[in-house]
Design an enzyme around this catalytic site. Structure first.
Site, PDB file in Angstrom:
ATOM      1  N   VAL A 112      30.017 -13.164  37.421  1.00 17.82           N
ATOM      2  CA  VAL A 112      31.419 -13.563  37.754  1.00 17.82           C
ATOM      3  C   VAL A 112      31.654 -14.977  38.007  1.00 17.82           C
ATOM      4  O   VAL A 112      32.550 -15.678  38.523  1.00 17.82           O
ATOM      5  CB  VAL A 112      31.602 -12.873  39.206  1.00 17.82           C
ATOM      6  CG1 VAL A 112      31.785 -11.439  38.825  1.00 17.82           C
ATOM      7  CG2 VAL A 112      30.694 -13.348  40.360  1.00 17.82           C
ATOM      8  N   HIS A 128      32.945  -7.436  35.578  1.00 18.93           N
ATOM      9  CA  HIS A 128      33.191  -7.561  36.973  1.00 18.93           C
ATOM     10  C   HIS A 128      33.939  -8.611  37.357  1.00 18.93           C
ATOM     11  O   HIS A 128      33.910  -8.977  38.450  1.00 18.93           O
ATOM     12  CB  HIS A 128      31.502  -7.765  37.417  1.00 18.93           C
ATOM     13  CG  HIS A 128      30.819  -6.541  37.182  1.00 18.93           C
ATOM     14  ND1 HIS A 128      29.311  -6.617  37.121  1.00 18.93           N
ATOM     15  CD2 HIS A 128      31.019  -5.192  36.751  1.00 18.93           C
ATOM     16  CE1 HIS A 128      28.837  -5.445  36.712  1.00 18.93           C
ATOM     17  NE2 HIS A 128      29.996  -4.414  36.387  1.00 18.93           N
ATOM     18  N   CYS A 156      48.732 -15.303  50.034  1.00 14.29           N
ATOM     19  CA  CYS A 156      49.428 -15.609  48.844  1.00 14.29           C
ATOM     20  C   CYS A 156      50.372 -16.181  48.952  1.00 14.29           C
ATOM     21  O   CYS A 156      51.183 -16.356  49.993  1.00 14.29           O
ATOM     22  CB  CYS A 156      49.654 -14.142  48.561  1.00 14.29           C
ATOM     23  SG  CYS A 156      50.999 -14.160  47.094  1.00 14.29           S
TER      24      CYS A 156
HETATM   25  C1  BV8 Z   1      31.912   2.337  39.502  1.00 16.90           C
HETATM   26  C2  BV8 Z   1      30.492  -8.001  41.434  1.00 16.90           C
HETATM   27  C3  BV8 Z   1      33.463   4.184  39.764  1.00 16.90           C
HETATM   28  C4  BV8 Z   1      30.347  -8.382  42.806  1.00 16.90           C
HETATM   29  C5  BV8 Z   1      29.272  -6.241  40.920  1.00 16.90           C
HETATM   30  C6  BV8 Z   1      24.176   6.073  41.553  1.00 16.90           C
HETATM   31  C7  BV8 Z   1      23.459   6.050  40.447  1.00 16.90           C
HETATM   32  C8  BV8 Z   1      24.560   5.499  39.297  1.00 16.90           C
HETATM   33  C9  BV8 Z   1      25.607   4.704  39.643  1.00 16.90           C
HETATM   34  C10 BV8 Z   1      25.826   4.665  40.959  1.00 16.90           C
HETATM   35  C11 BV8 Z   1      25.081   5.367  42.035  1.00 16.90           C
HETATM   36  N1  BV8 Z   1      25.496   5.018  43.048  1.00 16.90           N
HETATM   37  C12 BV8 Z   1      26.897   4.137  43.010  1.00 16.90           C
HETATM   38  C13 BV8 Z   1      26.957   4.156  41.397  1.00 16.90           C
HETATM   39  C14 BV8 Z   1      28.021   3.227  40.915  1.00 16.90           C
HETATM   40  C15 BV8 Z   1      27.480   1.834  41.122  1.00 16.90           C
HETATM   41  C16 BV8 Z   1      26.288   1.345  40.735  1.00 16.90           C
HETATM   42  O1  BV8 Z   1      26.056   1.390  39.465  1.00 16.90           O
HETATM   43  N2  BV8 Z   1      25.509   1.142  41.604  1.00 16.90           N
HETATM   44  C17 BV8 Z   1      23.863   0.864  41.279  1.00 16.90           C
HETATM   45  C18 BV8 Z   1      23.575  -0.348  42.453  1.00 16.90           C
HETATM   46  C19 BV8 Z   1      23.156   2.062  41.581  1.00 16.90           C
HETATM   47  N3  BV8 Z   1      28.505   1.073  40.258  1.00 16.90           N
HETATM   48  C20 BV8 Z   1      29.694   0.798  40.541  1.00 16.90           C
HETATM   49  O2  BV8 Z   1      30.311   0.972  41.899  1.00 16.90           O
HETATM   50  C21 BV8 Z   1      30.851   0.182  39.711  1.00 16.90           C
HETATM   51  N4  BV8 Z   1      32.112   0.950  39.642  1.00 16.90           N
HETATM   52  O3  BV8 Z   1      31.306   3.103  39.409  1.00 16.90           O
HETATM   53  O4  BV8 Z   1      33.284   2.975  39.945  1.00 16.90           O
HETATM   54  C22 BV8 Z   1      34.764   4.571  39.677  1.00 16.90           C
HETATM   55  C23 BV8 Z   1      35.528   4.959  38.256  1.00 16.90           C
HETATM   56  C24 BV8 Z   1      36.677   5.072  38.372  1.00 16.90           C
HETATM   57  C25 BV8 Z   1      37.781   4.685  39.677  1.00 16.90           C
HETATM   58  C26 BV8 Z   1      37.078   4.484  40.644  1.00 16.90           C
HETATM   59  C27 BV8 Z   1      35.889   4.239  40.787  1.00 16.90           C
HETATM   60  C28 BV8 Z   1      31.131  -1.256  39.720  1.00 16.90           C
HETATM   61  C29 BV8 Z   1      29.826  -1.940  39.505  1.00 16.90           C
HETATM   62  C30 BV8 Z   1      30.195  -3.594  39.855  1.00 16.90           C
HETATM   63  C31 BV8 Z   1      29.922  -4.046  41.032  1.00 16.90           C
HETATM   64  N5  BV8 Z   1      29.995  -5.591  41.263  1.00 16.90           N
HETATM   65  N6  BV8 Z   1      29.313  -7.623  40.811  1.00 16.90           N
HETATM   66  C32 BV8 Z   1      29.721  -9.738  43.059  1.00 16.90           C
HETATM   67  O5  BV8 Z   1      29.170 -10.070  41.860  1.00 16.90           O
HETATM   68  O6  BV8 Z   1      29.868 -10.256  44.046  1.00 16.90           O
HETATM   69  S1  BV8 Z   1      27.679  -5.792  40.241  1.00 16.90           S
HETATM   70  C33 BV8 Z   1      26.290  -7.000  40.483  1.00 16.90           C
HETATM   71  O7  BV8 Z   1      25.194  -6.610  40.049  1.00 16.90           O
HETATM   72  C34 BV8 Z   1      26.683  -8.320  39.648  1.00 16.90           C
HETATM   73  O8  BV8 Z   1      27.848  -8.182  38.866  1.00 16.90           O
HETATM   74  C35 BV8 Z   1      25.753  -8.383  38.817  1.00 16.90           C
HETATM   75  O9  BV8 Z   1      25.862  -8.953  37.517  1.00 16.90           O
HETATM   76  C36 BV8 Z   1      25.336  -6.861  38.576  1.00 16.90           C
HETATM   77  C37 BV8 Z   1      24.200  -6.468  37.921  1.00 16.90           C
HETATM   78  O10 BV8 Z   1      22.727  -7.255  38.434  1.00 16.90           O
HETATM   79  P1  BV8 Z   1      22.269  -8.430  37.411  1.00 16.90           P
HETATM   80  O11 BV8 Z   1      23.175  -9.104  36.873  1.00 16.90           O
HETATM   81  O12 BV8 Z   1      21.446  -7.381  36.343  1.00 16.90           O
HETATM   82  O13 BV8 Z   1      21.298  -9.077  38.486  1.00 16.90           O
HETATM   83  P2  BV8 Z   1      20.026  -8.643  38.996  1.00 16.90           P
HETATM   84  O14 BV8 Z   1      19.691  -9.683  40.044  1.00 16.90           O
HETATM   85  O15 BV8 Z   1      20.002  -7.252  39.118  1.00 16.90           O
HETATM   86  O16 BV8 Z   1      18.838  -8.885  37.736  1.00 16.90           O
HETATM   87  C38 BV8 Z   1      18.681 -10.169  37.323  1.00 16.90           C
HETATM   88  C39 BV8 Z   1      17.834  -9.890  36.059  1.00 16.90           C
HETATM   89  O17 BV8 Z   1      17.504 -11.139  35.185  1.00 16.90           O
HETATM   90  C40 BV8 Z   1      16.192  -9.322  36.304  1.00 16.90           C
HETATM   91  O18 BV8 Z   1      15.859  -8.438  35.538  1.00 16.90           O
HETATM   92  C41 BV8 Z   1      15.478 -10.427  36.343  1.00 16.90           C
HETATM   93  O19 BV8 Z   1      13.997 -10.189  35.861  1.00 16.90           O
HETATM   94  C42 BV8 Z   1      16.302 -11.214  35.080  1.00 16.90           C
HETATM   95  N7  BV8 Z   1      15.827 -12.906  35.217  1.00 16.90           N
HETATM   96  C43 BV8 Z   1      15.756 -13.737  36.164  1.00 16.90           C
HETATM   97  N8  BV8 Z   1      15.715 -14.871  35.820  1.00 16.90           N
HETATM   98  C44 BV8 Z   1      15.621 -14.923  34.691  1.00 16.90           C
HETATM   99  C45 BV8 Z   1      15.860 -13.546  34.107  1.00 16.90           C
HETATM  100  N9  BV8 Z   1      15.956 -13.227  32.828  1.00 16.90           N
HETATM  101  C46 BV8 Z   1      15.835 -14.218  31.953  1.00 16.90           C
HETATM  102  N10 BV8 Z   1      15.736 -15.661  32.180  1.00 16.90           N
HETATM  103  C47 BV8 Z   1      15.626 -15.689  33.558  1.00 16.90           C
HETATM  104  N11 BV8 Z   1      15.497 -17.109  33.856  1.00 16.90           N
HETATM  105 ZN    ZN Z   2      51.263 -11.781  46.972  1.00 16.81          ZN
END
Ligand code: BV8
Ligand code: ZN
Length: 257
Positions: A112, A128, A156
């Site tokens: 984001v 996102h 707003c």
């Molecule tokens: C939805 C905004 C339904 C916030 C974000 C159980 C099982 C499956 C799914 C679910 C479950 N329980 C709940 C869910 C659904 C849930 C979900 O998936 N939860 C997970 C945690 C289990 N998903 C949702 O809620 C989504 N919506 O399902 O809605 C629905 C449908 C219809 C109608 C109504 C509802 C919404 C998901 C969006 C959430 N918002 N972001 C904010 O940013 O403030 S998610 C958040 O995680 C960020 O956006 C982030 O980008 C995202 C993923 O994380 P990563 O980007 O992968 O970051 P992370 O730190 O995890 O990993 C970093 C990686 O980089 C690592 O692998 C590391 O090794 C690597 N790395 C580090 N340094 C380097 C590197 N690689 C290369 N070079 C480097 N230098």
């Molecule tokens: Zn407004």
């Protein structure tokens, strides 16, 4: 799936796959911005001020304590004022501008922070949302606010309703048009790059298997193994700010040899 035995060999293989590709899609996560100084989510054990990200970035948290949630986002907005894209971001611009022009490169990001567009990528799908935009909870007005300081509870300018960040929180649906474009780009690509993501957040993470099922070759670039590694055809382990420029250099050499 190749194990990361010789990164030079893997880079060469990856460059050859890109060279033969007509369309490329890339899914990025927080890891792509890590070398710019943006903390990742799960690297910092997913905590912020002792709160789990999944507890702060939700509509429930915002309804219960909007000040806490705005403090979380205002702090991240402030941090971004001193942040610039890194060589990994610019390598993705190079791919779109010089190798896969005319909409043949699609950048799908979970981030984001807006750094891909800031670096110069054009065809960017922000699954996102974007931390530089606000949305009114009353009238729905969507505004680009850059990284200017906002009040603890910003209102707003039209209807004085409470603003929220224009970000998809957990348990919220992704923007339909953006999702459709990302899913179509995934289904149409020959090579799917999955870069810097733990691939644990759905539905974004589901694009990796969708690409594979659609017949694309999946290439992962990550510091560590992730939820995508078992699906990937190639896993390049290392920092994306190093590996992406090396990959593009390999592609450029292959293209001119
Ligand atoms: C939805 C905004 C339904 C916030 C974000 C159980 C099982 C499956 C799914 C679910 C479950 N329980 C709940 C869910 C659904 C849930 C979900 O998936 N939860 C997970 C945690 C289990 N998903 C949702 O809620 C989504 N919506 O399902 O809605 C629905 C449908 C219809 C109608 C109504 C509802 C919404 C998901 C969006 C959430 N918002 N972001 C904010 O940013 O403030 S998610 C958040 O995680 C960020 O956006 C982030 O980008 C995202 C993923 O994380 P990563 O980007 O992968 O970051 P992370 O730190 O995890 O990993 C970093 C990686 O980089 C690592 O692998 C590391 O090794 C690597 N790395 C580090 N340094 C380097 C590197 N690689 C290369 N070079 C480097 N230098
Ligand atoms: Zn407004």
């Amino acid at each position: 799936m190749h194990e990361p035995n010789d990164s030079a060999l893997l880079l060469h293989d990856a460059a050859q796959l890109l060279r033969k590709a007509r369309r490329v899609a890339a899914l990025t996560g927080a890891g792509v911005s890590a070398e710019s100084g943006v903390p990742t989510f799960r690297g910092s054990d997913g905590l912020w001020e002792g709160h789990r990200i999944e507890e702060v970035a939700t509509p429930q948290a915002f309804a219960h304590c909007p000040e806490l949630v705005w403090r979380f986002y205002n702090q991240r907005r402030a941090n971004l004022r001193n942040i610039a894209p890194n060589p990994g971001h610019y390598a993705l611009v190079d791919l779109e501008s010089n190798f896969f022009q005319n909409d043949r490169f699609s950048l799908i990001t979970q981030n984001v922070d807006g750094l891909h567009r800031l670096a110069g990528n054009q065809r960017v799908f922000e699954l996102h949302g974007n931390i530089t935009r606000t949305r009114c909870t009353q009238c729905g007005r969507n505004e680009a606010r850059g990284l200017e300081p906002l009040d603890d509870l910003p209102r707003c300018r039209e209807c004085h309703g409470l603003l929220r960040p224009d970000i998809v929180w957990f348990y919220e649906a992704l923007p339909e048009d953006v999702w459709d474009q990302a899913a179509n780009a995934t289904a149409a690509c020959d090579v799917f790059l999955v870069i810097g993501t733990s691939a644990v957040v759905y539905p974004a993470a589901g694009l990796v298997s969708a690409a594979k099922e659609a017949g694309a070759t999946v290439i992962e670039i990550n510091l560590n193994r992730s939820g995508a590694s078992s699906i990937a055809d190639l896993c390049l382990l290392g920092p994306s700010g190093i590996l992406l420029p090396q990959l593009v250099n390999c592609l450029r050499t292959a293209a001119t040899s």
